[in-house]
Write an enzyme that holds these catalytic residues in place. Structure first.
Site, PDB file in Angstrom:
ATOM      1  N   CYS A 274      32.791   3.211 -26.161  1.00 20.65           N
ATOM      2  CA  CYS A 274      31.891   2.044 -26.086  1.00 20.65           C
ATOM      3  C   CYS A 274      31.998   1.151 -27.319  1.00 20.65           C
ATOM      4  O   CYS A 274      32.141  -0.071 -27.208  1.00 20.65           O
ATOM      5  CB  CYS A 274      30.453   2.502 -25.852  1.00 20.65           C
ATOM      6  N   HIS A 322      24.870   4.197 -27.822  1.00 21.55           N
ATOM      7  CA  HIS A 322      25.703   3.443 -26.879  1.00 21.55           C
ATOM      8  C   HIS A 322      25.564   1.955 -27.171  1.00 21.55           C
ATOM      9  O   HIS A 322      24.508   1.495 -27.629  1.00 21.55           O
ATOM     10  CB  HIS A 322      25.284   3.723 -25.432  1.00 21.55           C
ATOM     11  N   HIS A 334      30.800  -2.895 -20.593  1.00 22.29           N
ATOM     12  CA  HIS A 334      30.799  -1.741 -21.488  1.00 22.29           C
ATOM     13  C   HIS A 334      31.759  -0.667 -20.986  1.00 22.29           C
ATOM     14  O   HIS A 334      32.215  -0.697 -19.838  1.00 22.29           O
ATOM     15  CB  HIS A 334      29.388  -1.165 -21.634  1.00 22.29           C
TER      16      HIS A 334
END
Length: 360
Positions: A274, A322, A334
């Site tokens: 990510c 994240h 993402h």
């Protein structure tokens, strides 16, 4: 943006926008008129009840979340190792330069000692006092002073160089210790990541094909519920930010990566995790940012959700484990987790910790 990617992106954002319209209008998910009874369910070999499958989904979410936390620790240790390695290389160069300089100074000191030996071992002051020529005496006095200053300067420079050499050596030793600590931390994080992912894979491997399909549907439904609730707050009515020039470049880079696999610790070009995706997107836009989601959260400027604009980064979960890039219309791009690819999703599909702006 390439035509194929643009098409995928447009469709995905349109889907998110469709949810936006429904949430904003307050339309209920119902069908007018009588609803026909569903056909009898086809026989299935499924052995996991729906309720238990929801528990499986939650367990998988927890495992992949823990893997994300460990991945961030791995990425941080990897980044620190690169920094320490560069610092050690710099110090090694300084040590080599100081050693060469010290060798030259010692040669000069040795030459001065040999010159004195050739004059019979008498110090310059004694030779001066033995002179009968007044002019020679005066000239000699000047040379003695110059020689004394040169000797003092030489000794002073040798002392400073030796101190520099010791300081560089001590700094290099400290950097080596840090490098070893980072190596150990990286190895531990790698084991933690692999342990969580392996457990998740074992859990999924016990499911039959139909159960996996139902599990994927549950995941989609959970994300849709979260996105609908987020949109239901009316937040998008307040979000009107326009992307900066660099933000547009970052979004274009992220969009071009759609469909590439998630691989923990990866930062392109074939795969990403990510924060690897977001850091590389902004690097491509000419604005390098920290490598990990936690450091992005710590170091970049925080902005209110209502003030966010395309290119900004949304940080998720309380531990900042994240990160995704906001691309407008309530959507993000993402790299979700192992087993998934870089994709478009709803910005509110996960718990938002906050928003940061790389080019504030």
């Amino acid at each position: 943006m390439r035509p194929g990617k643009r098409g995928i992106f447009a469709v995905a954002v349109a889907m998110v926008s469709a949810v936006t319209v429904v949430a904003a209008s307050g339309t209920a998910f119902t069908t007018p008129g009588p609803v026909p009874a569903p056909p009898p369910a086809a026989p299935t070999s499924s052995i996991v009840p729906q309720a238990n499958l929801e528990d499986v989904r939650k367990r998988l979410d927890k495992l992949y979340h823990d893997a994300a936390v460990a991945t961030d620790a791995y990425d941080a240790a990897e980044e620190a190792s690169k920094t320490q390695g560069a610092r050690i290389a710099e110090l090694s160069g300084r040590i080599a330069t100081a050693q060469r300089k010290l060798a030259i100074l010692k040669d000069r000191a040795g030459a001065a000692a040999r010159s004195q030996y050739r004059t019979g071992g008498l110090p310059p002051t004694a030779e001066l006092l033995l002179s009968d020529d007044p002019q020679q005496f005066l000239d000699g006095a000047g040379r003695v002073l110059q020689g004394q200053r040169a000797t003092q300067n030489l000794l002073g420079e040798m002392t400073r160089t030796e101190k520099d050499l010791r300081r560089y050596a001590a700094a290099a030793s400290a950097q080596w210790k840090r490098l070893e600590a980072d190596r150990v931390a990286k190895a531990a994080a790698k084991k933690a990541v692999q342990r969580q992912i392996d457990e998740a894979k074992r859990l999924e491997s016990r499911l039959e094909k139909r159960e996996k399909e139902r599990l994927a549907k549950l995941e989609q439904e959970a994300a849709l519920r979260a996105q609908t609730i987020w949109l239901g707050t009316g937040i998008l009515k307040k979000v009107r930010g326009k992307a900066s020039a660099q933000g547009e470049e970052a979004v274009q880079y992220a969009t071009a990566q759609l469909g590439k696999p998630y691989v923990w610790g990866a930062e392109g070009p074939a795969s990403f995790d990510c924060s690897g995706l977001t850091s590389q997107a902004w690097s491509a836009a000419g604005h390098p940012i920290p490598r990990t989601s936690q450091e992005q959260w710590k170091q970049l400027k925080h902005v209110d959700v209502k003030d966010m604009r395309p290119g900004d980064l949304i940080i998720y979960f309380g531990d900042a484990s994240h990160v995704a890039m906001y691309v407008g219309d309530g959507a993000i791009i993402h790299a979700p987790r192992p087993g998934r690819t870089v994709t478009v999703a709803g910005a509110g599909s996960m718990p938002i910790l906050g928003v940061v702006r790389p080019d504030a």
